[in-house]
Design an enzyme around this catalytic site. Structure first.
Site, PDB file in Angstrom:
ATOM      1  N   HIS A 150      38.738  45.296  46.460  1.00 40.03           N
ATOM      2  CA  HIS A 150      38.850  46.161  45.271  1.00 40.03           C
ATOM      3  C   HIS A 150      38.310  45.456  44.027  1.00 40.03           C
ATOM      4  CE1 HIS A 150      40.703  49.300  42.704  1.00 40.03           C
ATOM      5  NE2 HIS A 150      40.880  48.288  41.850  1.00 40.03           N
ATOM      6  N   GLU A 151      38.793  44.251  43.799  1.00 42.24           N
ATOM      7  CA  GLU A 151      38.367  43.531  42.594  1.00 42.24           C
ATOM      8  C   GLU A 151      36.893  43.104  42.682  1.00 42.24           C
ATOM      9  OE1 GLU A 151      40.121  43.669  40.065  1.00 42.24           O
ATOM     10  OE2 GLU A 151      41.988  44.302  41.017  1.00 42.24           O
ATOM     11  N   HIS A 192      34.700  45.820  41.238  1.00 42.28           N
ATOM     12  CA  HIS A 192      34.575  45.720  39.777  1.00 42.28           C
ATOM     13  C   HIS A 192      33.637  44.564  39.399  1.00 42.28           C
ATOM     14  CE1 HIS A 192      37.667  48.652  39.112  1.00 42.28           C
ATOM     15  NE2 HIS A 192      38.663  47.902  39.589  1.00 42.28           N
TER      16      HIS A 192
END
Length: 452
Positions: free
Chosen positions: A21-22, A25
């Site tokens: 997920h990170e 980003h």
């Protein structure tokens, strides 16, 4: 040892989901020209840290329940003049939207990869053939009988009981007609229409298959004990692994599924005298089944599992695809599970599905451990489902979450200017309160399940 294994499986699962997920980003931020100051997996005190050639600090922290990517931003501190063009807040709104959306997108991509791996390596499962149908049940009134194989539910192919269950979950809380296509052997399938009325509306822990009056076909299984819960009624009474149950209350038994289980379930809190064979000796053991609620009634259980047994070849199904065909299969599964997650959230909000089905970190840990023990396919499925849930959750239009930021940035794109800081601050407080409240409720549900 089991606790350690469960903790390890949980850390691996959550660590993978958070990292992916990170990284979504992080990857898009780098390509949009934003300077990333820190990439952290976990919160709290850093366990390990290092820097790359761009000056980004990478951290693995002590509490693996989340993570974050910290970017250069004038709203969070002073920025040097030469770095202003690399600040997040200086980027145009389209780039900011792309950076925020990349996290949930990475979770959906992870789910596709997991489903692709399952499809390529294949799974072996049991055909969804019906066992005894409960008298006067929805299924019996529709004409379903033992021996039929369920091949479709509401027009969707079903090759396993897992797939049948997923399609039934879609209908929780609803009224209307449920269409099942079933066949006997290799004969042509026949359609059966089941009438639903507020079906399992508000049920705490719904069992869709049992609620219709259906059971799965089982071969006759020798009632030999293969596993025991350390604190279960069976272990407390002195039963041991490899014990063969020959009678219950002086009634001869030779089938675990058809005789032993129903008799135990029908006797919560009532002493049962079991005749057993152990290493050639005949013994008598008295067991008092514990009680738990199932479908609104008390059901007995003793904390014992049957020894391993083999299924007949005609009941086994192998599901696998070549690598190219597996791509659309994986994408379709991800889409279907995303839609199911959204439908379930909607039903939970409207009261069709009980909010007690909401799970927190304790349940996640238990499922992580159980799926890891069941093998790579189960663990990959768990990773895929949890990744989809994380992606959907983060896209909800709640301030604090990625979806809340997306609402702000889309509003800015439409208006041509950002929302006022006061409105954003109010949204932040409301969102934080809502998220904390949901987390507390989910943990309360977890603890309640442990108590039950």
């Amino acid at each position: 040892m089991d606790l350690l294994f469960t903790l390890l499986a949980t850390v691996v699962a959550l660590g993978l989901l958070v990292t992916i997920h990170e990284y979504g980003h992080f990857w898009v931020a780098r390509r949009c020209g934003v300077k990333v100051l820190r990439f952290s997996v976990g919160f709290g005190s850093p366990l390990v840290r290092w820097h790359d050639r761009h000056g980004t600090e990478f951290v693995i922290a002590a509490i693996p329940l989340g993570g974050y990517v910290k970017m250069l931003d004038e709203r969070e501190g002073e920025v040097a003049a030469e770095d202003l063009d690399r600040a997040f807040n200086r980027k145009d709104v389209k780039k900011r939207i792309a950076i925020v959306a990349a996290g949930p997108a990475a979770n959906f991509l992870l789910a596709i990869v997991a489903f692709w791996l399952i499809a390529v390596f294949g799974i072996t499962t049991i055909a969804p053939v019906l066992g005894p149908v409960q008298p006067d049940s929805v299924a019996e009134r529709a004409g379903l009988v033992p021996g039929l194989e369920v091949v479709q539910v509401d027009g969707v192919d079903t090759r396993s009981w897992h797939e049948v269950n997923l399609q039934l979950i879609r209908r929780l809380g609803e009224s209307g007609q449920l269409e099942i296509l079933a066949r006997e052997g290799q004969s042509a399938p026949r359609a059966y229409t089941l009438e639903l009325r507020d079906w399992l509306r508000g049920a705490d822990q719904p069992d869709p298959i049992a609620a219709l009056g259906l059971t799965s076909w089982q071969p006759q299984v020798e009632p030999r004990i293969g596993q025991l819960s350390a604190d279960g009624a069976a272990a407390v009474a002195g039963l041991q692994e490899n014990d063969l149950i020959t009678e219950i209350n002086q009634q001869p038994v030779n089938d675990w599924v058809g005789q032993v289980v129903p008799m135990i379930q029908a006797s919560p809190g009532e002493p049962l005298v079991l005749g057993i064979e152990r290493e050639g000796r005949r013994l008598s053991v008295t067991v008092v089944p514990n009680s738990r609620e199932q479908d609104g009634r008390a059901v007995g259980f003793i904390g014992a599992g049957v020894a391993a047994f083999e299924w007949p070849d005609h009941m086994i199904r192998t599901i696998e695809y070549n690598p190219l065909v597996a791509i659309p299969v994986a994408m379709r599964q991800t889409w279907n599970m995303t839609a199911l997650t959204l439908e379930s959230l909607k039903k939970m909000i409207t009261g069709l599905v009980s909010a007690k089905n909401l799970s927190g970190p304790i349940t996640i840990a238990k499922v992580a451990g159980a799926s890891a023990k069941s093998g790579p396919e189960s663990f990959l499925s768990f990773i895929a489902y949890l990744s989809i849930s994380l992606g959907v959750l983060n896209l909800l239009p709640i301030p604090v979450l990625d979806g809340g930021h997306l609402v702000y940035y889309v509003a800015e794109w439409v208006r041509g200017k950002p929302l006022s800081e006061r409105i954003q601050a109010w949204g932040l407080q409301i969102g934080l309160t809502l998220i904390v409240g949901v987390m507390v409720f989910a943990i309360y549900n977890d603890i309640s399940r442990l108590g039950g």
